[in-house]
Structures are given as C-alpha cells and as structure tokens.
Design an enzyme around this catalytic site. Structure first.
Site, PDB file in Angstrom:
ATOM      1  N   SER A 154       0.681  -1.474  -0.531  1.00 15.78           N
ATOM      2  CA  SER A 154      -0.156   0.177  -0.322  1.00 15.78           C
ATOM      3  C   SER A 154       0.615   1.361   0.274  1.00 15.78           C
ATOM      4  O   SER A 154       0.162   2.355  -0.437  1.00 15.78           O
ATOM      5  CB  SER A 154      -0.600  -0.240   0.749  1.00 15.78           C
ATOM      6  OG  SER A 154      -0.582  -0.281   2.292  1.00 15.78           O
ATOM      7  N   HIS A 187      -3.688  -3.048  -5.212  1.00 20.71           N
ATOM      8  CA  HIS A 187      -3.466  -2.905  -3.886  1.00 20.71           C
ATOM      9  C   HIS A 187      -5.125  -3.121  -3.250  1.00 20.71           C
ATOM     10  O   HIS A 187      -5.861  -1.742  -4.059  1.00 20.71           O
ATOM     11  CB  HIS A 187      -3.230  -1.777  -3.532  1.00 20.71           C
ATOM     12  CG  HIS A 187      -4.012  -0.725  -2.303  1.00 20.71           C
ATOM     13  ND1 HIS A 187      -3.735   0.912  -1.859  1.00 20.71           N
ATOM     14  CD2 HIS A 187      -3.696  -1.727  -1.169  1.00 20.71           C
ATOM     15  CE1 HIS A 187      -4.068   0.529  -1.060  1.00 20.71           C
ATOM     16  NE2 HIS A 187      -3.717  -0.637  -0.392  1.00 20.71           N
ATOM     17  N   GLU A 189      -7.067  -1.052  -6.571  1.00 17.13           N
ATOM     18  CA  GLU A 189      -6.208  -0.435  -7.312  1.00 17.13           C
ATOM     19  C   GLU A 189      -4.587  -0.761  -7.926  1.00 17.13           C
ATOM     20  O   GLU A 189      -4.372  -1.660  -7.190  1.00 17.13           O
ATOM     21  CB  GLU A 189      -4.933   1.333  -6.793  1.00 17.13           C
ATOM     22  CG  GLU A 189      -6.124   1.520  -5.060  1.00 17.13           C
ATOM     23  CD  GLU A 189      -5.801   3.314  -5.255  1.00 17.13           C
ATOM     24  OE1 GLU A 189      -5.367   4.115  -5.041  1.00 17.13           O
ATOM     25  OE2 GLU A 189      -4.314   2.104  -4.027  1.00 17.13           O
ATOM     26  N   ASN A 247      -4.500   5.937  -0.160  1.00 17.15           N
ATOM     27  CA  ASN A 247      -3.909   6.781   1.256  1.00 17.15           C
ATOM     28  C   ASN A 247      -2.784   7.939   0.595  1.00 17.15           C
ATOM     29  O   ASN A 247      -2.212   8.064   1.399  1.00 17.15           O
ATOM     30  CB  ASN A 247      -2.721   5.155   0.912  1.00 17.15           C
ATOM     31  CG  ASN A 247      -2.954   4.253   1.188  1.00 17.15           C
ATOM     32  OD1 ASN A 247      -4.222   4.228   2.098  1.00 17.15           O
ATOM     33  ND2 ASN A 247      -2.734   2.846   1.466  1.00 17.15           N
TER      34      ASN A 247
END
Ligand code: 3H9
Length: 683
Positions: free
Chosen positions: A410, A431, A443, A481
């Site tokens: 991540s 991800h 992702e 993130n």
C-alpha cells in the site's frame, strides 16, 4: 438504426422484444415504440394477447440513467414515465411480461404494468432507484404494494436491494417461475386466454393507512441507521405509504412530486455520477487484450493474503496459497475455513458451494511450487521493502514467463520491487483493501516498466474478482492512501491546536464520512501509521510535518483499538470513549512546542480536512497519477468511506465550484503556509 422494439407473431400472440443493448434501458425512443406497439396490438383484431420481453441477458435494467442529469439540468423535458406505463396497463388484451435477468427500476415497473409476469430462474426484481438518489418514478411505488404488500414494497423501494426469482415469486411479484424459456412459457400461458388483470385494480394486499404509517415509522428508523443523511429512502417510504392512503391516480401524483424533488436534488446528481464513474474506471484507453488467467497464487497467508485467496476462490479461479511460516499458513487456511462456515450458517451459500470454494485454495509447501503454474501471482507479505524484494527475486526464478507478478503493497515503490526481477514489465501493484473479500476497490498500480498487457490483464482479472479496479500511477500511497495522508495530517494538526478528538471526528462523520479520521488511526494502528509516515518522509512526500503528536502514541503504548487506547479509550467491545488522559498528553505536547491553542468550529474542521483531501487529489491529476477525476471519486467511495451521495471528493469539490475552492486554498496558504499551495488543476 435497428428497431428498439421488435415484433413477431406466434399465432394470435404478438411477441414484443425490447432490443436496446447493452441492458435494454428505457430511452424515450424505446418507451415510444413500446407503448405504440401495445396500442397497435389493441387495435389489431388478429392479436389476442401480447408477450413483452427483452433481448439478450436482461429483461430491462431500468430507465436510461443518462437521461436524469439532462432532465435535472433542463437540457431535455421531463419524460412522462407513468403515462407510458398506463398505456401498457390499459391495453384491453392480456399483456404478459416474460422476464429473464434484470427487471430493475423502470424494468420492474414495466413488468408490473403488464397483467401477468412469468420469469426465468435467472430473473431479478428490484427497485434500486434509491441507490441513485431517486425513487421509482414510473408507478412502482403504487403498483408494487398492490402486488407484494406495503411492507415488502417499502423494503424494496427504501433499501433498493433486488429479489431473486424465487423470492419475487413468494412475494407475489412474479406469477410463475419457469426452468425453460420464459417467452415460450408466456406464449403458452397467453394461449390459455388469461384475464386482463390490471395491477392498479388489485386491492387485497394493501393495508389500512394507519398500519402503513406504523410500517413507515419502522422503515424510517431503519434507513436512518443504514443510509444516514440520504433523502431518497425516506421519500420512497412516503410514496409507498401513499399507496395505502390514496386512490391509485392520486398515489401516482404523490410519487411524481417526490420523484421530482429527488431528481432536482444534489444527492441524485452525485450518486448517478458515481454509477457512471465506477463503470468508466474499469476502462482504459489504448490497452491491448488481456492475457487469460486460469490459475493464481498468493504469497503470504496473513489477513490480506488469505482474503485475496478467498477472492480468487469465490470467482472460480484455483489458487495456491503460500507462507514462509507453516504456522501462519495453517492459521490463514483455518481462518478461511471459518469464514466459509460462517457464510453457510448465515445461509449465504450451501455447504456444497462452500466446499467447492475451499477446495480451490491449495496450500503450497514452497514458494516455487506455489508460483510454478500460476498465470497471476499476488504477493501479500509483510510491508517491508527488503522482504518484498526477496520474494520478487524468488518469484522471478519460479514463475512462468508472462505470468502477472503483483504486489499488494500500500505504500512501497513498485519500481523498487520490480527491480528485484529481470521482468519488470510483468510487475505491478494490485492494491486490495481490507477485508479483501468485502471491499470492492482494487488500485491497479502501473510501474515505470509495467507493460500495457500486464495492466490490461490486471484490470480484467479484478473485474472477474467482482472488484471495481482503478488505474493509478506509482506515487507514494497511490491514489487513496496518498490523499488520506494530508487529510489525516490536518485532523492531527487541529487536535494539536486545541481541537478535541471526538469533535474532529464528529465533524466529519456528521458530514457523511463513515468514520472520523482519528478513529481510523486507532483502527489501523499507530505502529502502522508511524511506519507509513516514516516511509512518506523517506520518499520525500512534500508538506508532511516531520513530527506529529500521533508519532508519540506507539511509544506510549497507545496503538489504537488493538491495545485498548489511542486517540480514544476502548471498552471490551471496542467502543470508543473520550479519554481525559489523552487530552492531557496532547496539551502537554502542544505546550512543550509552543503550539498555539484555539477554538475550532465544525465548519473550520471540515474545511481544513476536506480541502487538504481534494487539493492532494488535484495534485494527483496534475501529475497524471490518476486517469480522471472520477477515478479518484471511485477510490474514496469504495475504499475510504466517503459518502457516495456526495459523489466522491472531486465531484464534491467541483460542485462547490473550482474557483471557490481555489480562493479558499489561497486564503489558507496566506494564513498557514505551503501545505495549502493550490494544485494547478483548480485553475
Ligand atoms: C429507473 O429505472 C427509474 C425508474 O423509476 C423510471 C422512472 C423514472 N441506464 O453494470 P454493467 C450500462 S433508474 C443506462 O457493467 P452488468 C452501463 O453504464 C434505473 N445505462 O453490466 C454499462 O455501460 P458501458 C434503475 C445503463 O452486466 C453497461 O450498461 N436501474 C443502465 O455488470 C453494462 O452495465 C438500475 O439502477 C441504465 N439503467 O450489470 C440498474 N444500466 O458498457 C442499473 C446499465 O458503456 N444497472 N447501463 O460502461 C445495473 O445494475 C447493472 O447494469 C445490471 C447489469 C445488473 C443491469
């Protein structure tokens, strides 16, 4: 142009087939053609009955959703949906719907305007309009309670979840469910000379108005809990309750009024934006055909790895699961077994199906054994660059040529990981979000060397896993993130400057976020946040303060929920309580550093955190790390608990007006420094 409604004769029965690919959505052309065809049949003495069906996999997936924003914007006149349905229902000859696949929204409303409904086992009946911020607008709120009763109709219209064929039969929506071709069954039924049975004339399933009102109260409480802040579910409840109180035509008028209100509202605009954004995100221009994936492997059997293996097994893809620690592998497999057992207990699948899925997950004794046969390999080991590089080095030696090598990192750099192999073109990020079997978002992160074919394969694979894939560039934190970091940075900064954690979180949950940013910190764990922040600093992510109060929390043993305290104190049921001790530590920290304390209003908290979020999104667009603004919206709605009814962060920002956002960012920049430097995208 091909005809939208095809006509064919089976003796005295006229079969009308709506043919509007891909899902037979009701455009104005389709509705015109359909109503006209039914009226011609009524006038044709050679026709005794009409069968109405859809071409392809679905009956009708509803009104053409792309019309709603245009109607709301005044770009086209409102469509008289109800009148079209009345024209079908008023046919003096029996009209029978033959239903396969989806009969959703306007599709179910069309079926209910017919006099009888015969469905295949694959059929689905639903009024999902609330998921688009709307209510049924073609008479569904009035006809459904006449077929299925007020309670069932309220449930279907307010929550929007569809019924399968057996459930729809039991509810009284379908008259028959058949194993074979529903059109054939409908034609045979038509030949028996069925009555013209208009749904509007059915009264026996309606209840007294007082009873409808008490049901409405129960459902209002339910939707407040399950769909807080949303307006359409309550409107749907009110419209269905009107069916018990008013004659049919007046009920239709009530539905029209409530539908109009919803259509003109911002929530429907936002939810419709998300509907199309989800579908656009899965597509990327210029990618070649994907490679087939027949077998998969997952390296690492922790929570993420085991969850990803379950995703493969659920999609019917055999998967080898490996972990360097045999105990961890055993634990992972035991956890998966438990999940399937729980699913059986809850009636979500039968035992045989659970066994088939479990059977697809095979433990491997070595990494090479796991990787040897796989077309796609997902690494989900500990988030440590060295460990990951070692794994990829081994995978490079063991995997078939052309196999997709994906990392579930991540925060780490995909290029650094890819450099551990001699085939960086096959390496990318996949991800997943936790819990992997539940969360829809994936992702797909392209590194510098990732081949277009590998990206195409990953997108297609994610779709097969029933996920919503979004392409992202290889920057720190990718899309989600990366944006979450400055958002949380602001929440922490506000706490350092005098804000109370519970007020900061409440400002954002009150705005619609599923969780407050500080509570998310406690959920993820402050040891993990510290690692993420250190990696961000190592990678030179701009505007991340080198120290923050949150970094102190792990040292104080406050790891979050797992240790019983973090920003909050947690009881044995992990319910958060404000913690005076935390406040004391926080104020001490601020005093030692001379951080000025000030009062914070709800509006100020929201403005700072949300502007930090969307400005980072705009930077991502400046850098080309996301293909489109709507991809960012999909990431936040499906991965970060951003309210779908606000359309995602970038839709929300655009709805405020880019110029207005820019002006506020500039003001904050003057007041508070470079953190707020506006991205070029706002201009
Ligand atoms: C309504 O009916 C209001 C009424 O009360 C009427 C009176 C006002 N319109 O999902 P997929 C497109 S509101 C336009 O990937 P699947 C979709 O964009 C409506 N387009 O397929 C995509 O296009 P593209 C209530 C639609 O097989 C393509 O079809 N109905 C519509 O995974 C394939 O879609 C709903 O909310 C539409 N209605 O799933 C149902 N539906 O290829 C919405 C789909 O260009 N639809 N498209 O990206 C669905 O739930 C799913 O599409 C369905 C098929 C389950 C049917």
């Amino acid at each position: 142009m091909p005809e939208a409604v095809k006509e064919a004769r089976r003796g005295n029965v006229l079969v009308l087939t709506i043919d509007n690919p891909p899902v037979n959505a009701l455009s104005v052309e389709v509705l015109d053609a359909l109503a006209a065809a039914v009226e011609r049949a009524a006038a044709d003495s050679a026709v005794e009955a009409v069968v109405l069906t859809g071409a392809g996999k679905n009956f009708i997936a509803g009104a053409d959703i792309s019309l709603f924003p245009r109607i709301a914007a005044g770009e086209m006149p409102p469509v008289p949906w109800q009148q079209y349905m009345n024209r079908i229902e008023n046919c003096p000859k029996p009209v029978i719907a033959a239903i396969q696949g989806a009969a959703l929204g306007g599709g179910l409303e069309t079926a209910m305007a017919c006099h009888w409904r015969i469905a295949a086992r694959t059929a689905q009946a639903g009024q999902p309009e609330v998921k688009l911020g709307l209510i049924p607008g073609a008479g569904g709120t009035q006809r459904l309670p006449r077929l299925a009763g007020v309670e069932k109709a309220m449930e279907m219209c307010s929550y929007g979840d569809p019924l399968d064929a057996a459930e729809a039969l039991a509810a009284g929506i379908f008259d028959q469910v058949v194993d074979g071709d529903p059109v054939e069954a409908a034609v045979q039924f038509a030949l028996t000379g069925p009555a013209v049975r208009r749904t509007r004339d059915l009264q026996d399933r309606l209840c007294a108005p007082e009873q409808a009102e008490s049901l409405a109260e129960v459902f209002r409480q339910g939707v407040h809990r399950r769909m807080p802040h949303q307006k359409a579910p309550e409107a749907a409840i009110e419209a269905v309750a009107a069916a018990a109180r008013l004659p049919f035509e007046e009920g239709l008028a009530a539905e029209r009024r409530l539908f109009e209100q919803c259509l003109r509202g911002e929530q429907s605009r936002a939810l419709i934006h998300v509907f199309f954004a989800e579908r656009a995100a899965a597509k990327a221009a210029g990618l070649p055909a994907p490679r087939p994936v027949g077998r998969a492997a997952v390296i690492g059997a922790g929570t993420m790895g085991a969850g990803i293996a379950v995703c493969f097994a659920n999609a019917g893809i055999p998967v080898m699961l490996y972990d360097a620690s045999p105990e961890a592998l055993e634990r992972g497999l035991a956890g998966i077994r438990k999940q399937y057992e729980a699913a059986v207990k809850k009636g979500r699948m039968d035992e045989a199906e659970a066994a088939r899925r479990m059977e697809r997950i095979r433990p491997a004794e070595g990494l090479a054994e796991a990787a040897a046969e796989a077309d796609a390999i997902v690494e989900a080991v500990f988030e440590d660059p060295e460990v990951k590089r070692e794994v990829f080095c081994e995978l490079d030696a063991a995997a078939r040529p052309g196999a997709l090598l994906a990392t579930n990192t991540s925060t780490l750099d995909i290029d650094e990981i890819a450099a551990a192999t001699k085939r960086p073109e096959s390496v990318l990020g996949l991800h997943f979000f936790s819990p992997a079997p539940v969360m829809k978002l994936v992702e797909v992160v392209r590194g510098r060397a990732t081949a277009p074919e590998a990206a195409a394969t990953a997108l297609e694979l994610a779709r097969r896993l029933k996920k919503i894939p979004v392409l992202a560039g290889n920057c720190f934190g990718f899309i989600g993130n990366r944006m979450f970091l400055p958002y949380r940075t602001q929440a922490v900064a506000i706490a350092e400057q005098g804000g109370a954690p519970e007020e900061i979180d409440a400002a954002l949950t009150g705005w619609g976020m599923a969780m407050g940013p500080l509570a998310v910190g406690d959920l993820v764990g402050h040891d993990v946040w510290l690692m993420i922040r250190r990696e961000a600093l190592r990678r030179g992510v701009p505007h991340i303060p080198v120290s923050a109060f949150e970094d102190e929390l792990p040292r104080l043993g406050r790891l979050g929920q797992k240790s019983g305290s973090g920003w909050y104190r947690y009881d044995e049921n992990r319910r958060p309580q404000p913690d005076p001790e935390l406040i004391r530590l926080l104020r001490e920290y601020a005093a030692a550093r001379g951080i000025e304390q000030r009062p914070w209003t709800v509006e100020q908290i929201r403005e700072r955190t949300l502007l930090a979020l969307v400005n980072e999104g705009a930077r991502i667009l400046d850098e080309g790390m996301a293909e489109r603004a709507s991809d960012i919206d999909v990431v936040f709605v499906h991965g970060f608990g951003f309210p779908a009814w606000r359309g995602g962060p970038m839709h929300w920002a655009e709805a405020q007006g880019k110029a207005r956002v820019l002006a506020r960012l500039e003001a904050l920049y003057d007041e508070d420094g470079p953190f707020w430097k506006p991205a070029a995208w706002w201009r």
